[in-house]
Write a protein that holds these residues in place. Structure first.
Motif, PDB file in Angstrom:
ATOM      1  N   GLY A 183       0.862  -1.219  -0.115  1.00 60.31           N
ATOM      2  CA  GLY A 183       0.028  -0.077  -0.016  1.00 60.31           C
ATOM      3  C   GLY A 183       1.001   1.591   0.079  1.00 60.31           C
ATOM      4  N   ASN A 184       2.048   1.180  -0.287  1.00 58.89           N
ATOM      5  CA  ASN A 184       2.997   2.245  -0.612  1.00 58.89           C
ATOM      6  C   ASN A 184       3.234   2.673   0.902  1.00 58.89           C
ATOM      7  OD1 ASN A 184       4.867   3.741  -1.800  1.00 58.89           O
ATOM      8  ND2 ASN A 184       3.583   5.472  -2.361  1.00 58.89           N
ATOM      9  N   TYR A 185       3.668   1.846   1.836  1.00 60.02           N
ATOM     10  CA  TYR A 185       3.843   2.152   3.067  1.00 60.02           C
ATOM     11  C   TYR A 185       5.118   2.919   3.120  1.00 60.02           C
ATOM     12  CZ  TYR A 185       4.945   1.251   8.152  1.00 60.02           C
ATOM     13  OH  TYR A 185       5.242   1.511   9.273  1.00 60.02           O
ATOM     14  N   GLY A 186       5.234   3.905   4.012  1.00 59.14           N
ATOM     15  CA  GLY A 186       6.582   4.920   4.225  1.00 59.14           C
ATOM     16  C   GLY A 186       7.188   4.813   5.669  1.00 59.14           C
ATOM     17  N   GLY A 187       6.690   3.829   6.324  1.00 60.25           N
ATOM     18  CA  GLY A 187       7.335   3.749   7.890  1.00 60.25           C
ATOM     19  C   GLY A 187       8.669   3.177   7.718  1.00 60.25           C
TER      20      GLY A 187
END
Length: 278
Positions: free
Chosen positions: A217-221
């Motif tokens: 989900g295009n995680y940026g963490g």
């Protein structure tokens, strides 16, 4: 006089009747066999996956980087697919760093690892190792332990890069390994946490932007801790996954000289050394 017939004809008929169910069962089994889908002819054997195995099929390939790029340092990544590597030839061509596949899942180690990992080091390269993730087989923490135990560790010798997690398209089945986006993020987090607990270093993440968007989900963490190694076979690295403002490494082709998989480090050699030193 009445003619007495032997029981031979009766026995034959009875035997034939007894054989009918057996024939029926055999025919049913054969029909079921032929009804089952055959394995895909192009599905590779477990263990044969390598960095970028799905890039061309899913993202295609374009031109090579222009010579006007900012200072970058050439590298390569290798696996058992390359066999024994001509490290001296690569070094003479300007390749200064390398990553070697160490493991996959918890069922495979690279049989050429010693020649590749030690050979690159012996010619003067800064080198590291990578793990091809299979999130559908075991937990992230379990695979991190397997990786560290089979060549994925780190040492403060100034010439060993932190381990890399190769997380990309599943060459053996569904692209996202049957995981939801949140499930994939949890799996990656488990791997990264355990790797750092074992080595003291944050692992590099190797991925492609389109896979990352689809499967996390295009995680940026993870961007604040893990360096990004982006895969894109084009004249530029393209849009990066969320959170990362720049890439640390870029796999830009699978058709390079001597070894097909070539990479750019985003900086001069002293920046490669800085990553090795932590």
């Amino acid at each position: 006089m009445p003619v007495h017939r032997s029981g031979t004809g009766t026995s034959r008929r009875a035997g034939a009747l007894r054989r009918i169910p057996a024939v029926g069962i055999l025919l049913a089994a054969l029909s079921l066999l032929f009804a089952l889908p055959a394995p895909a002819a192009d599905t590779p054997a477990r263990g044969s996956a390598r960095m970028g195995i799905g890039v061309i099929a899913h993202d295609g390939q374009g031109g090579l980087p222009s010579s006007g790029d900012a200072t970058q340092t050439e590298g390569v990544d290798v696996s058992a697919y390359q066999g024994n590597v001509a490290w001296s030839t690569l070094w003479s061509s300007g390749v200064k760093w390398a990553y070697v596949k160490a493991s996959e899942g918890t069922y495979y180690t690279n049989p050429y690892f010693a020649q590749q990992y030690n050979g690159s080091y012996n010619v003067g390269m800064i080198r590291g190792s990578y793990h091809f993730a299979t999130p559908d087989t075991t937990t992230g923490a379990t695979q991190a332990n397997y990786f560290v135990d089979h060549g994925g560790g780190w040492s403060a010798d100034g010439r060993t890069l932190p381990g890399a997690l190769d997380i990309e398209w599943n060459p053996y089945g569904a692209a996202c390994y049957g995981k939801t986006q949140s499930g994939m993020v949890s799996w990656i987090s488990s791997f990264l946490s355990q790797y750092k607990a074992r080595t003291g270093r944050d692992a590099v993440i190797y991925t492609a932007a389109s896979w990352w968007t689809q499967c996390t989900g295009n995680y940026g963490g993870f961007a604040s801790a893990s360096p990004l190694w982006i895969a894109r076979y084009a004249s530029d690295p393209g849009t990066l996954p969320a959170g990362w403002g720049y890439y640390t490494m870029w796999q830009y082709t699978s058709s390079g000289p001597t070894v097909g998989d070539h990479d750019k480090f985003n900086g001069a050699l002293d920046r490669v050394q800085a990553l090795a030193n932590g």
